[in-house]
Design a protein around this motif. Structure first.
Motif: not given
Length: 599
Positions: A209-234
């Protein structure tokens, strides 16, 4: 033909946008329309935002800011394509413009047309084998690895953004949510993305919930790798690891807690090596996935060695009766997987608690150290007071002794000096007699030693000077100068939150860049190496600290010489109340500037 349309919704084949003739619509979404366009006999892809250029100010409403994402996404995509103009697997950017008005119209970008089908359509009619799929996987991961090497994060990768042409060499499209080093953020919280492909760490951020106070999520390469996993699973199962038809609450809970069935359990035709790779990419904890895209690429190459077997040469289609039923072996395996996941989660919680305890201990140690420092300072003050008292006594005694010496010298001067051959020839002088007088020399030495006459302290602050030419050249090439202030955590080795204070000693310092929308182009996490001077400096009549940085370590591993100062152009930062000698108190996070000349 000159178009009479005034909104992207009205554009149709035969209309013209600038030099580009609309041939057909390729689709539309919540952020824009995509068209196939022609110019001088060649085909291109034209993407146009659905809203005109926003005229935003500080007083703009949250809703209007949200709508401003449309232009933001298009600018992001244009910047990413421009930065990767010679990368295979990424469309080449050909033009950026606005329509129908060149200043206030709808933003559009033009790229080379990529002939082919979306991955879903290709998979449906091609009925690919494991060997064909691994070729697609390797090609896609190679493109992602190239983007990551440039510091670019996709943040919204999915199978719809993979175009497969006839030659089977896929191209990645739609970088509207990408993060480019030095670029602005799109919105508060998470970048626009696809719910069913959200990594678990993104779900945790949303629920925290910190985004409600204006915080932003710090994306990393690990997030892209997870979405590659979703793609391969599909690709392997023709289904999703988590069903998009679930309610939002059910979907987010599943992403955080449920381990999907192994693809090779759903479909026995799937090679187990590819199944294991997909599931590792879908691990709940980022650190349990592959370290980077290069490691993933290596794992795919290892699995690819099996492609000569018959199992890799048959289409990966589910049996006509549907997914294979769950066996007792799979039940046991999933039980062990759940047990292992719970063990890792427990270890993570214990480690977090241990780190928190260590942080608290360090804070207590800091308080204790401050108390000891205060006691030492008090002792130093008492010692200085005693020394001052004795110096006063010595001053009185010295004054009396000086008067005595002067009286003796006066008496010597008044006493006639018997002539001698040497004296009569060369003469005699009161000045030379006094200068060569042993008592006078002894007195002068005593005065210097006692009252520090002529013994000035060494200069603490370094002198202003021009920065080294190689540093200035590097900063110009990286566009670091004239880009406003940066934000840095002054000392990466100090515990605590960024809103707290830190205590700093003179000497070497390593600071870390914190990226915000208003800061310059240095990437988040860049390390700055420099020096602090904490004593003998003032700013606006108050004690201050001087900070200089001479080297930057970028997230991609490059080390470059730079010239940065802590604070403003003076390089000086006023100490916070409670500072002690050798222990300056400053905010833990402060500003820094790139300069051409050391102040």
């Amino acid at each position: 033909m000159t178009t009479e349309a005034f909104h992207p919704d009205h554009l149709k084949p035969g209309d013209t946008v600038g030099h580009w003739h609309i041939v057909e619509s390729l689709g539309s979404g919540g952020f824009g329309h995509t068209f196939k366009a022609e110019h001088e006999g060649e085909f291109f892809t034209l993407k146009m935002a659905v809203r005109p250029a926003p005229q935003l100010s500080e007083a703009t409403s949250e809703k209007a800011l949200e709508e401003g994402q449309v232009d933001g996404r298009m600018r992001h995509e244009g910047a990413v394509l421009l930065a990767n103009g010679h990368t295979d697997g990424v469309p080449h950017l050909r033009a950026v413009g606005r329509w129908p008005h060149p200043k206030n119209g709808y933003l559009y970008i033009v790229t080379d047309f990529v002939p082919g089908e979306s991955f879903h359509d290709w998979r449906e009619h091609a009925r690919p084998t494991a060997a064909q799929l691994v070729d697609i996987f390797i090609a896609v991961v190679r493109v992602v690895a190239q983007l990551h090497r440039r510091g670019i994060l996709i943040r919204d990768f999915k199978s719809e953004h993979v175009i497969v042409p006839e030659d089977g060499r896929p191209t990645l499209v739609d970088f509207g949510s990408a993060w480019l080093p030095g670029g602005s953020t799109l919105t508060v919280g998470l970048a626009p993305g696809t719910p069913y492909a959200l990594p678990p760490e993104c779900v945790a951020f949303l629920r925290e919930g910190s985004w409600k106070q204006g915080a932003r999520f710090d994306a990393t390469e690990a997030g892209d790798l997870y979405q590659l996993g979703v793609f391969m699973y599909e690709a392997l199962t023709d289904g999703w690891p988590f069903d998009p038809r679930l309610t939002d609450k059910e979907l987010l809970t599943a992403i955080q807690t449920v381990v999907p069935r192994d693809p090779h359990r759903l479909n026995p035709a799937v090679p187990e090596s590819l199944s294991r790779i997909a599931l590792r990419l879908l691990e709940k904890r980022p650190e349990d996935r592959y370290k980077n895209a290069e490691d993933l690429l290596q794992a795919l190459w290892e699995a690819n060695k099996e492609r000569s077997t018959q199992a890799w040469k048959v289409p990966l289609e589910l049996p006509s009766e549907g997914p294979a039923p769950v066996t007792q072996d799979e039940v046991e395996e999933r039980r062990l997987q759940k047990q292992e996941a719970e063990r890792k989660a427990k270890e993570a919680r214990e480690q977090e608690a241990e780190e928190l305890s260590r942080e608290e201990a360090l804070e207590q140690l800091s308080v204790l150290t401050q108390g000891i420092q205060e006691q030492l300072t008090l002792a130093d003050e008492k010692h200085a007071l005693r020394k001052k008292r004795w110096r006063r006594i010595a001053l009185g005694a010295g004054s009396l002794l000086l008067l005595l010496i002067l009286w003796v010298a006066w008496q010597v001067w008044r006493t006639p000096v018997p002539p001698s051959p040497v004296a009569s020839e060369k003469g005699s002088s009161l000045v030379s007699t006094l200068r060569n007088s042993r008592p006078v020399r002894a007195t002068a030495a005593w005065l210097c030693a006692t009252f520090s006459v002529g013994c000035t302290a060494a200069q603490v602050r370094p002198l202003p000077e021009d920065c080294p030419q190689d540093a200035v050249r590097n900063m110009e090439e990286m566009n670091l100068l004239n880009q406003g202030a940066y934000s840095v955590v002054i000392d990466i080795n100090q515990p605590g939150k960024q809103q707290q204070e830190g205590t700093y000693c003179p000497g070497p310092i390593v600071s870390k860049v914190v990226k915000y929308s208003w800061t310059g182009p240095l990437p988040d996490g860049t390390l700055l190496y420099g020096q602090l001077w904490t004593e003998g400096l003032t700013k606006e009549g108050q004690e201050a600290v001087l900070g200089r940085y001479t080297e930057a370590l970028l997230p991609d591993g490059r080390r470059v010489p730079v010239c940065f100062v802590l604070g403003d152009l003076t390089g000086l930062t006023i100490k916070n109340p409670g500072s002690m000698p050798g222990a300056a108190r400053l905010p833990r996070e402060w500003s820094a500037l790139a300069v051409r000349r050391w102040p």
